[in-house]
Design an enzyme around this catalytic site. Structure first.
Site, PDB file in Angstrom:
ATOM      1  N   ASP A 252      36.418  29.374  85.263  1.00  0.00           N
ATOM      2  CA  ASP A 252      36.491  27.993  85.745  1.00  0.00           C
ATOM      3  C   ASP A 252      37.385  27.939  86.984  1.00  0.00           C
ATOM      4  O   ASP A 252      38.476  28.525  87.007  1.00  0.00           O
ATOM      5  CB  ASP A 252      37.054  27.080  84.652  1.00  0.00           C
ATOM      6  CG  ASP A 252      37.003  25.613  85.046  1.00  0.00           C
ATOM      7  OD1 ASP A 252      35.980  24.964  84.771  1.00  0.00           O
ATOM      8  OD2 ASP A 252      37.985  25.118  85.627  1.00  0.00           O
ATOM      9  N   ILE A 253      36.918  27.245  88.026  1.00  0.00           N
ATOM     10  CA  ILE A 253      37.714  27.082  89.237  1.00  0.00           C
ATOM     11  C   ILE A 253      38.807  26.056  88.969  1.00  0.00           C
ATOM     12  O   ILE A 253      38.522  24.921  88.566  1.00  0.00           O
ATOM     13  CB  ILE A 253      36.844  26.636  90.421  1.00  0.00           C
ATOM     14  CG1 ILE A 253      35.751  27.673  90.697  1.00  0.00           C
ATOM     15  CG2 ILE A 253      37.692  26.412  91.670  1.00  0.00           C
ATOM     16  CD1 ILE A 253      34.759  27.249  91.765  1.00  0.00           C
TER      17      ILE A 253
ATOM     18  N   GLU B  78      31.679  23.725  88.086  1.00  0.00           N
ATOM     19  CA  GLU B  78      32.521  24.797  88.621  1.00  0.00           C
ATOM     20  C   GLU B  78      32.739  25.906  87.604  1.00  0.00           C
ATOM     21  O   GLU B  78      33.657  26.718  87.757  1.00  0.00           O
ATOM     22  CB  GLU B  78      33.864  24.240  89.089  1.00  0.00           C
ATOM     23  CG  GLU B  78      34.753  23.699  88.001  1.00  0.00           C
ATOM     24  CD  GLU B  78      34.535  22.222  87.697  1.00  0.00           C
ATOM     25  OE1 GLU B  78      35.486  21.582  87.219  1.00  0.00           O
ATOM     26  OE2 GLU B  78      33.416  21.711  87.933  1.00  0.00           O
TER      27      GLU B  78
END
Length: 219
Positions: free
Chosen positions: A99-100, A142
């Protein structure tokens, strides 16, 4: 992206198309043998090429994410399920959920064009990092998945740490407009009893713990 209902019927569509080509080819050869113009065979060849191309495009569209060109969750469900749990070959495997960190802030501060560039460039880093038998998937938004074949939890952790460091060092965007990006990564190792849903849940739980600190790997 293609209608998800196509995924379930794609194999049957392709089989039907190939069967039709065989029938057309047989008929064309029969007529040519009887002295009919070879133009019939040329038509069959053209039909063959068009159908094969369209089938290929449909499958690619169904299984690829439009923005990043990575595989999508439909591909993951179709291609990876048989490699996990009771239906697998018994080889080791691990799943990374990525996950960003603070992606919404990137969009809010730098705009959605920068956000899209970050997603595409992270996808490029994933493609460059994995091996031929691994798979990188855009899970949604994301979030990304990496499925590592022949990897136990320790080797998956080493891979994830290298990836985390690579992302942290990489200048995302394009000079002079760049942005620093970090990722959090959760890892789950496949077992003989865990099915795909359980593996995803374990990776998601590990990711949740990693997100409490951010820029971290949890296995």
């Amino acid at each position: 992206m293609a209608d998800p209902r196509f995924i379930a019927h794609a194999p049957r569509i392709i089989v039907a198309a190939v069967l039709l080509l065989h029938i057309l080819g047989f008929l064309a050869e029969s007529h040519i043998a009887e002295g009919l113009s070879p133009a019939v065979w040329a038509c069959v060849g053209a039909i063959d090429a068009v159908i094969a191309y369209r089938c290929g495009v449909l499958v690619q569209t169904a299984f690829k994410d439009n923005l990043t060109a990575l595989y999508n969750r439909h591909y993951f469900a179709a291609a990876i399920a048989g490699r996990v749990g009771r239906g697998s070959t018994g080889n080791e495997a691990a799943l990374l959920m990525i996950d960003i960190d603070d992606f919404k802030q990137i969009n809010d501060k730098h705009g959605h064009a920068m956000g899209d560039a970050v997603l595409r460039q992270l996808a490029d880093l994933l493609r460059a990092s994995i091996r031929k038998n691994d798979a990188a998937i855009r899970w949604g938004g994301e979030e990304f998945l990496v499925f590592l074949t022949g990897a136990d939890k320790n080797s998956a952790r080493l891979f994830a740490e290298r990836l985390r460091a690579t992302v942290e060092r990489h200048p995302f965007g394009q000079d002079p407009h760049t942005v620093a990006v970090t990722v959090s990564i959760g890892i789950a190792a496949a077992t003989a009893t865990a099915d795909l849903e359980q593996l995803i849940r374990l990776a998601d739980d590990a990711l949740y713990r990693a997100k409490q600190t951010k820029n971290k790997v949890i296995a």
